[in-house]
Design a protein around this motif. Structure first.
Motif, PDB file in Angstrom:
ATOM      1  N   TYR A  33      62.419 -36.000  37.609  1.00  0.00           N
ATOM      2  CA  TYR A  33      61.742 -36.382  36.364  1.00  0.00           C
ATOM      3  C   TYR A  33      62.509 -37.552  35.751  1.00  0.00           C
ATOM      4  O   TYR A  33      63.736 -37.535  35.705  1.00  0.00           O
ATOM      5  N   PHE A  34      61.767 -38.561  35.262  1.00  0.00           N
ATOM      6  CA  PHE A  34      62.369 -39.786  34.766  1.00  0.00           C
ATOM      7  C   PHE A  34      62.276 -39.860  33.250  1.00  0.00           C
ATOM      8  O   PHE A  34      61.223 -39.552  32.666  1.00  0.00           O
ATOM      9  N   LEU A  35      63.365 -40.299  32.618  1.00  0.00           N
ATOM     10  CA  LEU A  35      63.398 -40.446  31.167  1.00  0.00           C
ATOM     11  C   LEU A  35      62.396 -41.514  30.748  1.00  0.00           C
ATOM     12  O   LEU A  35      62.473 -42.654  31.188  1.00  0.00           O
ATOM     13  N   THR A  36      61.438 -41.113  29.921  1.00  0.00           N
ATOM     14  CA  THR A  36      60.407 -42.032  29.459  1.00  0.00           C
ATOM     15  C   THR A  36      60.502 -42.266  27.959  1.00  0.00           C
ATOM     16  O   THR A  36      60.081 -43.292  27.453  1.00  0.00           O
ATOM     17  N   TYR A  37      61.057 -41.299  27.257  1.00  0.00           N
ATOM     18  CA  TYR A  37      61.151 -41.431  25.807  1.00  0.00           C
ATOM     19  C   TYR A  37      62.432 -40.780  25.301  1.00  0.00           C
ATOM     20  O   TYR A  37      62.815 -39.701  25.753  1.00  0.00           O
ATOM     21  N   SER A  38      63.088 -41.434  24.368  1.00  0.00           N
ATOM     22  CA  SER A  38      64.209 -40.864  23.646  1.00  0.00           C
ATOM     23  C   SER A  38      64.165 -41.402  22.232  1.00  0.00           C
ATOM     24  O   SER A  38      64.045 -42.605  22.025  1.00  0.00           O
ATOM     25  N   GLY A  39      64.211 -40.512  21.274  1.00  0.00           N
ATOM     26  CA  GLY A  39      64.183 -40.940  19.880  1.00  0.00           C
ATOM     27  C   GLY A  39      64.868 -39.916  19.000  1.00  0.00           C
ATOM     28  O   GLY A  39      64.986 -38.744  19.347  1.00  0.00           O
ATOM     29  N   LYS A  40      65.306 -40.385  17.841  1.00  0.00           N
ATOM     30  CA  LYS A  40      65.994 -39.517  16.897  1.00  0.00           C
ATOM     31  C   LYS A  40      64.981 -38.852  15.980  1.00  0.00           C
ATOM     32  O   LYS A  40      64.081 -39.513  15.451  1.00  0.00           O
ATOM     33  N   SER A  41      65.121 -37.556  15.807  1.00  0.00           N
ATOM     34  CA  SER A  41      64.242 -36.804  14.921  1.00  0.00           C
ATOM     35  C   SER A  41      64.789 -36.888  13.498  1.00  0.00           C
ATOM     36  O   SER A  41      65.948 -36.567  13.248  1.00  0.00           O
ATOM     37  N   GLY A  55      55.048 -41.860  37.967  1.00  0.00           N
ATOM     38  CA  GLY A  55      53.629 -42.178  37.849  1.00  0.00           C
ATOM     39  C   GLY A  55      52.943 -41.471  36.692  1.00  0.00           C
ATOM     40  O   GLY A  55      51.766 -41.703  36.437  1.00  0.00           O
ATOM     41  N   GLU A  56      53.656 -40.602  35.990  1.00  0.00           N
ATOM     42  CA  GLU A  56      53.070 -39.905  34.842  1.00  0.00           C
ATOM     43  C   GLU A  56      53.718 -40.405  33.559  1.00  0.00           C
ATOM     44  O   GLU A  56      54.818 -40.942  33.570  1.00  0.00           O
ATOM     45  N   ASP A  57      53.005 -40.240  32.462  1.00  0.00           N
ATOM     46  CA  ASP A  57      53.535 -40.633  31.162  1.00  0.00           C
ATOM     47  C   ASP A  57      53.004 -39.680  30.097  1.00  0.00           C
ATOM     48  O   ASP A  57      52.400 -38.658  30.411  1.00  0.00           O
ATOM     49  N   PHE A  58      53.209 -40.030  28.839  1.00  0.00           N
ATOM     50  CA  PHE A  58      52.828 -39.159  27.735  1.00  0.00           C
ATOM     51  C   PHE A  58      51.347 -38.798  27.749  1.00  0.00           C
ATOM     52  O   PHE A  58      50.965 -37.702  27.364  1.00  0.00           O
ATOM     53  N   ASP A  59      50.496 -39.702  28.210  1.00  0.00           N
ATOM     54  CA  ASP A  59      49.050 -39.458  28.211  1.00  0.00           C
ATOM     55  C   ASP A  59      48.548 -38.786  29.485  1.00  0.00           C
ATOM     56  O   ASP A  59      47.467 -38.206  29.480  1.00  0.00           O
ATOM     57  N   SER A  60      49.303 -38.866  30.570  1.00  0.00           N
ATOM     58  CA  SER A  60      48.756 -38.406  31.854  1.00  0.00           C
ATOM     59  C   SER A  60      49.637 -37.378  32.569  1.00  0.00           C
ATOM     60  O   SER A  60      49.465 -37.170  33.754  1.00  0.00           O
ATOM     61  N   TRP A  61      50.522 -36.724  31.867  1.00  0.00           N
ATOM     62  CA  TRP A  61      51.474 -35.848  32.545  1.00  0.00           C
ATOM     63  C   TRP A  61      50.861 -34.517  32.969  1.00  0.00           C
ATOM     64  O   TRP A  61      49.934 -34.019  32.363  1.00  0.00           O
ATOM     65  N   THR A  62      51.426 -33.967  34.049  1.00  0.00           N
ATOM     66  CA  THR A  62      51.078 -32.622  34.504  1.00  0.00           C
ATOM     67  C   THR A  62      52.274 -31.684  34.357  1.00  0.00           C
ATOM     68  O   THR A  62      52.094 -30.485  34.172  1.00  0.00           O
ATOM     69  N   GLU A  63      53.490 -32.243  34.446  1.00  0.00           N
ATOM     70  CA  GLU A  63      54.708 -31.480  34.229  1.00  0.00           C
ATOM     71  C   GLU A  63      55.682 -32.356  33.448  1.00  0.00           C
ATOM     72  O   GLU A  63      55.730 -33.570  33.646  1.00  0.00           O
ATOM     73  N   MET A  64      56.447 -31.710  32.571  1.00  0.00           N
ATOM     74  CA  MET A  64      57.337 -32.459  31.695  1.00  0.00           C
ATOM     75  C   MET A  64      58.574 -31.638  31.404  1.00  0.00           C
ATOM     76  O   MET A  64      58.516 -30.413  31.321  1.00  0.00           O
ATOM     77  N   ILE A  65      59.696 -32.319  31.265  1.00  0.00           N
ATOM     78  CA  ILE A  65      60.947 -31.708  30.823  1.00  0.00           C
ATOM     79  C   ILE A  65      61.339 -32.421  29.528  1.00  0.00           C
ATOM     80  O   ILE A  65      61.252 -33.648  29.442  1.00  0.00           O
ATOM     81  N   ALA A  66      61.770 -31.646  28.540  1.00  0.00           N
ATOM     82  CA  ALA A  66      62.245 -32.236  27.285  1.00  0.00           C
ATOM     83  C   ALA A  66      63.576 -31.594  26.912  1.00  0.00           C
ATOM     84  O   ALA A  66      63.765 -30.387  27.084  1.00  0.00           O
ATOM     85  N   ILE A 190      56.847 -48.253  25.423  1.00  0.00           N
ATOM     86  CA  ILE A 190      56.577 -49.696  25.376  1.00  0.00           C
ATOM     87  C   ILE A 190      57.802 -50.445  25.906  1.00  0.00           C
ATOM     88  O   ILE A 190      57.674 -51.341  26.724  1.00  0.00           O
ATOM     89  N   ASN A 191      58.988 -50.024  25.478  1.00  0.00           N
ATOM     90  CA  ASN A 191      60.209 -50.690  25.954  1.00  0.00           C
ATOM     91  C   ASN A 191      60.357 -50.547  27.460  1.00  0.00           C
ATOM     92  O   ASN A 191      60.693 -51.485  28.145  1.00  0.00           O
ATOM     93  N   LEU A 192      60.109 -49.340  27.988  1.00  0.00           N
ATOM     94  CA  LEU A 192      60.245 -49.128  29.422  1.00  0.00           C
ATOM     95  C   LEU A 192      59.208 -49.946  30.208  1.00  0.00           C
ATOM     96  O   LEU A 192      59.519 -50.506  31.243  1.00  0.00           O
ATOM     97  N   ASN A 193      57.993 -50.019  29.707  1.00  0.00           N
ATOM     98  CA  ASN A 193      56.960 -50.773  30.397  1.00  0.00           C
ATOM     99  C   ASN A 193      57.205 -52.280  30.355  1.00  0.00           C
ATOM    100  O   ASN A 193      56.694 -53.027  31.184  1.00  0.00           O
TER     101      ASN A 193
END
Length: 196
Positions: A33-41, A55-66, A190-193
């Motif tokens: 699994y690849f880091l796609t997003y990191s942000g401070k809450s 190949g997956e992202d926030f809109d198209s994921w089937t499995e995710m780790i957070a 957006i930064n990763l893309n």
């Protein structure tokens, strides 16, 4: 001259090895699994990292780790109970396992999208969280989520049964998972893309 050349080669190898170890991915249940997003809450002042399969992202994921850091929450078990109470408010059935000696809470539940029209497709999302002490301070959680798009009622029953069988494996897997370090920097899709 040869010594300088050997030193340069050695430096290149060290830098390349460091970069290979510093890649932004984790392995879970045999998958990468690849880091796609990191942000401070702003709510709890800790970082939240999301990892998706290639190949997956926030809109198209089937499995995710957070991975989420709660620097000011010192009881992982209380955090698990708090999240379970939140789910109860929305009539979401859940199960909670607690190990008081190790100060760990494991919570699992299934979400079904609120499809007011009651038409297909619907989305089933299985979630399992592990809450434990953070090596830095406070608490940390690791979440595994699996999402299924359902086109008809028959498929919904099949998917529910499969997820029911998979549930215990996922809970055991999350209990054994080594929680990776939190990435303490802002990374957005957006930064990763935009990267070359």
């Amino acid at each position: 001259m040869m010594r300088i050349f050997l030193v340069l080669i050695l430096l290149v190898l060290i830098v390349n090895t460091a970069n290979a170890q510093d890649e932004d991915f984790i392995r879970y249940n045999g998958k990468k699994y690849f880091l796609t997003y990191s942000g401070k809450s702003f709510e709890h002042n800790g970082y939240y990292n999301q990892y998706f399969k290639s190949g997956e992202d926030f809109d198209s994921w089937t499995e995710m780790i957070a991975i989420q850091h709660f620097p000011n929450v010192y009881s992982p078990i209380d955090l698990a109970y708090t999240y379970r109470e939140f789910l109860v408010q929305y009539n979401c059935p859940s199960a909670l396992w607690v190990d008081k000696d190790k100060n760990i809470g494991v919570l699992d539940f299934m979400l079904i999208n609120d499809n007011e029209s009651k038409k297909m497709p619907i989305i089933l999302e299985f979630n399992v969280f592990r809450y434990s002490k953070s090596p830095m301070c406070g608490s940390v959680s690791v979440q595994y989520a699996k999402k299924c798009n359902i086109e008809d009622a028959k498929k919904a029953e099949i998917v529910k049964k499969k997820l029911g069988k998979y549930r215990l494996k996922a809970i055991n897997e999350i209990k054994l998972t080594k929680i990776p370090d939190i990435v303490n920097k802002d990374i957005g899709e957006i930064n990763l893309n935009d990267l070359p």
